[in-house]
Design an enzyme around this catalytic site. Structure first.
Site, short mmCIF file in Angstrom:
data_model
loop_
_atom_site.label_atom_id
_atom_site.label_comp_id
_atom_site.label_asym_id
_atom_site.label_seq_id
_atom_site.Cartn_x
_atom_site.Cartn_y
_atom_site.Cartn_z
N ASP A 57 -15.26 7.20 14.96
CA ASP A 57 -15.83 6.70 13.81
C ASP A 57 -16.22 5.20 14.33
O ASP A 57 -15.43 4.26 14.16
CB ASP A 57 -14.96 6.45 12.46
CG ASP A 57 -15.98 6.01 11.18
OD1 ASP A 57 -16.91 5.41 11.57
OD2 ASP A 57 -15.41 6.29 10.11
N HIS A 94 -16.06 -1.82 10.60
CA HIS A 94 -14.45 -1.81 10.65
C HIS A 94 -13.90 -2.69 11.84
O HIS A 94 -12.97 -2.73 12.01
CB HIS A 94 -14.08 -0.36 10.56
CG HIS A 94 -14.57 0.44 9.53
ND1 HIS A 94 -14.09 0.26 8.28
CD2 HIS A 94 -15.61 1.44 9.40
CE1 HIS A 94 -14.88 1.26 7.34
NE2 HIS A 94 -15.47 1.89 8.14
N ILE A 149 -12.69 -4.07 7.13
CA ILE A 149 -12.05 -3.33 6.30
C ILE A 149 -11.62 -2.06 7.24
O ILE A 149 -12.14 -1.51 8.24
CB ILE A 149 -12.62 -3.09 4.92
CG1 ILE A 149 -13.77 -1.94 5.21
CG2 ILE A 149 -12.76 -4.14 4.28
CD1 ILE A 149 -14.22 -1.56 3.86
N GLY A 179 -12.16 4.36 5.71
CA GLY A 179 -11.60 4.98 4.55
C GLY A 179 -10.88 6.34 5.25
O GLY A 179 -9.83 6.55 4.51
#
Length: 303
Positions: A207, A212, A227, A230
């Site tokens: 990912d 991120h 961040i 998820g």
């Protein structure tokens, strides 16, 4: 959603987005991919924890059920997702991916995942909720793994919040109701700390969304710093259920799902509340230092 052939949203975009499917794609993964994913969600930090060692060492290698979310990208990851440019409908419907956030995720395993293998994955949009022109949209996707015999291995369902793509004329209601969290005190509470470099490790599983890792990309998306993925949080909650309630027995886990309620930052410490009711394990995740609940309506179903 916006069509490149139109400046204004139209009601007929709804069947367009619902016709978007990704072509069947064969993928494979090996033991190294399984171990890298486990390290990416924090497994193996204690070298004397032999139960976690089984997820990061090939001697008796186990596969975290949540790894199903990333293993299709292990050898040749892709971003944006494959179906973002699919064109089987009357026109291509595009999304502003800088404003798309993961909302909910579920992994259903029809049988435990092997340490390595080759499978075919297909997927597409199964529904869309229009929250309004200035309120965004919710998209529902499903992808299915099958083996060489055509038998189902895993089914993944996802909802995404497209913050910049509302007002396309779709229904405003109809989203599935979330799993209710028990109102009694938790049966067990555990803490799991994320690492400051958690994103840098986790992204190696495929990912590579810059949100991120790249501070500038995070600012463009409305965050003051990168961040946590998820799906990394998803994997950590899967690990937590195995640790706290299932004695690390992955064969017991039939499905795992949750709903994100607030962004997670690398370095956050998770306080995870868990409840057991028969074959259902409910969970919720809090970051006490910031006074937020980051995961709600979590549910694991055991076999």
């Amino acid at each position: 959603m916006r069509s490149p052939r139109s400046e204004e949203p139209h009601a007929d975009l709804l069947p367009d987005i619902l016709q978007q499917k990704s072509a069947p794609r064969t993928f494979s993964y090996v033991e190294k991919d399984v171990m890298l994913y486990a390290v990416g969600v924090g497994m193996g930090a204690d070298p004397l924890n032999e139960q976690e060692l089984d997820f990061v060492y090939e001697k008796r290698l186990k596969v975290l059920p949540s790894a199903a979310t990333v293993l299709p990208t292990a050898n040749g990851g892709f971003w944006p997702p494959a179906n973002s440019s699919a064109k089987p409908g009357p026109r291509e419907t595009t999304l502003d991916y800088t404003a798309v956030l993961h909302g909910e995720q579920k992994v259903e395993l029809h049988r435990p995942l092997p340490p390595s293998g080759a499978f075919t994955v297909t997927g597409g949009v199964t529904g869309a909720i229009d929250k309004g022109k200035d309120k965004g949209a919710i998209l529902f996707n499903e992808s299915v793994w099958t083996d060489a015999a055509g038998e189902k291995v895993a089914t993944l369902t996802t909802s995404s919040f497209a913050r910049a793509d509302g007002g396309f004329g779709g229904p405003s209601e109809g989203a599935p109701k979330p799993h209710p969290t028990p109102t009694r005190a938790p049966d067990k509470t555990i803490e799991i700390a994320t690492r400051p470099d958690q994103c840098a490790i986790y992204r190696l599983s495929g990912d590579t969304n810059p949100l991120h890792i790249d501070p500038e990309a995070a600012r463009v998306s409305g965050f003051d710093r990168p961040i946590l993925h998820g799906l990394c949080t998803f994997g950590i909650t899967c690990r937590a259920v195995l640790q706290a309630m299932l004695d690390y027995d992955t064969d017991q886990m039939a499905s795992h799902q949750l709903r994100w309620s607030s962004p997670v930052y690398p370095g956050d410490v998770f306080t995870i509340d868990l409840w057991r009711d028969g074959k259902e394990i409910s969970f919720e995740v809090h970051v006490k230092a910031r006074g937020v609940t980051v995961v709600k309506n979590g549910l694991t179903v055991v076999r």
